[in-house]
Scaffold this motif. Structure first.
Motif, short mmCIF file in Angstrom:
data_model
loop_
_atom_site.label_atom_id
_atom_site.label_comp_id
_atom_site.label_asym_id
_atom_site.label_seq_id
_atom_site.Cartn_x
_atom_site.Cartn_y
_atom_site.Cartn_z
N ASP A 197 0.83 -1.21 0.00
CA ASP A 197 0.00 0.00 0.00
C ASP A 197 0.86 1.26 0.00
O ASP A 197 0.62 2.21 -0.76
N LEU A 198 1.88 1.26 0.84
CA LEU A 198 2.72 2.45 0.98
C LEU A 198 3.57 2.70 -0.25
O LEU A 198 3.89 3.85 -0.58
N LEU A 199 3.95 1.63 -0.96
CA LEU A 199 4.74 1.82 -2.18
C LEU A 199 3.91 2.53 -3.25
O LEU A 199 4.43 3.39 -3.98
N LEU A 200 2.63 2.20 -3.35
CA LEU A 200 1.76 2.92 -4.29
C LEU A 200 1.65 4.38 -3.92
O LEU A 200 1.72 5.28 -4.77
N ARG A 201 1.48 4.66 -2.62
CA ARG A 201 1.42 6.04 -2.14
C ARG A 201 2.75 6.75 -2.42
O ARG A 201 2.76 7.92 -2.83
N PHE A 202 3.85 6.04 -2.21
CA PHE A 202 5.19 6.58 -2.45
C PHE A 202 5.33 7.05 -3.90
O PHE A 202 5.75 8.17 -4.17
N LYS A 203 4.98 6.18 -4.85
CA LYS A 203 5.15 6.53 -6.27
C LYS A 203 4.28 7.72 -6.65
O LYS A 203 4.70 8.61 -7.41
N TYR A 204 3.07 7.75 -6.12
CA TYR A 204 2.15 8.87 -6.40
C TYR A 204 2.74 10.19 -5.89
O TYR A 204 2.74 11.20 -6.61
N ILE A 205 3.26 10.18 -4.68
CA ILE A 205 3.78 11.42 -4.09
C ILE A 205 5.05 11.87 -4.78
O ILE A 205 5.22 13.05 -5.11
#
Length: 472
Positions: free
Chosen positions: A235-243
């Motif tokens: 989940d956090l990796l998806l958020r990471f790439k978005y940010i």
């Protein structure tokens, strides 16, 4: 957070819009937005409907209706969209309310449940090291009569002889090819931008361990995420790439997680640090090779044994295999070593703290769908433990100093995506245990990647072919 706490958070932060996000089958983040008034406590059970037939590899047109069900523990306030709260969602059938087998997040949830059901461990933790490039500009196209790409970077070797003005004008500090690791400003002109990324990530609930310039020129970067359990890490990796992409976009830059955008320089990987835990204690620390336990060595054995198959998920693009070539940091030998970064699995040197004992898987890259890639790794590791698979002898030598023929018997990574898909077709029974992956998921993945990736590239003329053959 509970649904009630989510609604309170919306009032506290004056949220006016709810962004519902999920990952499609190939690995692209999708979303749609609802007014905050539409979100109720029941929404976290009832979900919201959408057309799944428009998603590659999902439903047919006659069974297109599906549900997105928001998960309250994934909430964060979006720093780029005003007054917007983001929620990751699971996908369900609207009639049976069964979790959708081809929802990547559901695959990861099932992998986590299967891990617990074995009694081997109750948690697997992933520490992720995503690498990426920050370019000033990019142009590319592929039509019937042309195919090209063009990248621009103020710090690249190719910019040294180009006149430019402004804050990044040519001052003679361009990073040479292969010399990008840990330079200080003014050579590292992207340090402030990476700081902005780190602060935005931290504010959005992502724990960061470090950031730095990577080996390649042209703005290669790495930002390391702290160890988290399987589902949370994905989940956090998806958020990471978005940010990261949006911070760069606001600064007039462009970020790519493409594994090998530059010919002749280092590519970008997604190194994964793994450790298994039970009752709050690590299962990887002992007196074996590199300070590892027998269980950890068997986990490595399973990953190395099944590596060609799981690479269809961990390295899922044709471009991935342009990174996995001799002469760079990316591993091509399926072996392991203490300290040696040229092996597919590295056992890091660290403090004597038992809880920091882990091993690092080095062949994955960030073009992967993290839910599917991490789930495949978990299943391979568990198969190694259950069947006590020997990882073989370690590779403790520098592979670049070996005599010719010394590595002839060492298993290698597949040389192309179609070879990895062939391996997955022949070796996937271990993925089916616990219904984590299904035959339909495997078949659809192989079909999709063959048609949309392998075949698409195979049928198109390549710019390099004009250099080699136009005057033939």
């Amino acid at each position: 957070m509970t649904p009630r706490e989510i609604l309170a958070l919306c009032r506290e932060h004056q949220v006016r819009a709810i962004d519902l996000r999920f990952m499609d089958f190939p690995g692209t983040l999708k979303h749609f937005t609802i007014p905050v008034q539409v979100l109720t406590e029941k929404s976290f059970e009832e979900g919201f409907d959408f057309d799944a037939s428009s998603m590659y590899g999902w439903q047919a047109i006659n069974e297109s209706d599906m549900l997105v069900v928001p998960q309250p523990e994934t909430a964060f306030v979006d720093p780029f969209l005003p007054h917007t709260l983001c929620l990751s969602c699971n996908i369900q059938d609207p009639i049976t309310r069964v979790d959708y087998a081809k929802d990547p997040r559901n695959v990861a949830r099932k992998a986590d449940a299967y891990l617990k059901s074995t009694g081997i461990a109750d948690e697997i933790r992933f520490g992720l090291e995503p690498e990426f490039f920050i370019f000033d500009n990019v142009r590319f196209d592929q039509t019937i009569n042309q195919g090209y790409y063009h990248l621009e970077s103020a710090e690249g070797e190719w910019a040294r002889g180009k006149f430019s003005e402004g804050p990044q004008s040519n001052a003679g500090y361009q990073i040479r090819k292969g010399e990008g690791y840990f330079p200080v400003p003014p050579g590292d002109i992207l340090h402030s931008l990476r700081n902005d990324m780190m602060m935005a990530l931290t504010e959005c609930g992502i724990e960061i361990e470090a950031h730095h310039h990577e080996v390649a020129t042209g703005g290669q970067a790495e930002i390391d995420l702290a160890h988290k359990p399987l589902l949370q890490a994905a989940d956090l990796l998806l958020r990471f790439k978005y940010i990261v992409k949006n911070v760069a976009s606001r600064a007039g830059k462009t970020v790519t997680f493409m594994p090998k955008p530059l010919w002749g320089d280092n590519g970008s990987g997604l190194h994964m640090h793994l450790s298994l835990w039970k009752d709050g204690e690590t299962l990887f620390a002992d007196s074996g090779y590199g300070g590892l336990s027998e269980l950890a060595l068997h986990a490595m054995g399973g990953i190395l044994h099944h590596a060609p198959a799981i690479m269809a998920f961990c390295c899922p693009t044709t471009n991935s295999y342009k990174r996995l070539v001799p002469g760079f940091d990316a591993p091509i030998n399926l072996t392991y070593s203490f300290r040696n970064r040229s092996a597919a699995i590295r056992i890091p040197v660290h403090t004597s703290n038992r809880n920091s004992k882990r091993f690092e898987l080095r062949f994955p890259d960030s073009s992967s769908n993290p839910y599917l890639a991490m789930s495949a790794i978990v299943m391979a590791a568990l198969d190694g433990i259950q069947n006590k698979i020997d990882p073989g002898p370690p590779l403790d030598k520098d592979i670049y100093d070996l005599e010719p023929g010394e590595l002839d018997n060492s298993p290698k990574t597949p040389v192309s995506l179609d070879k990895a898909l062939d391996a997955l077709r022949a070796d996937h029974d271990f993925l089916l245990r616990g219904d984590v992956f299904t035959e339909d998921v495997i078949d659809t993945w192989i079909w999709y990647k063959t048609e949309r990736d392998v075949k698409a590239l195979r049928e198109r003329p390549h710019p390099c072919e004009f250099l080699m053959y136009y005057d033939i």
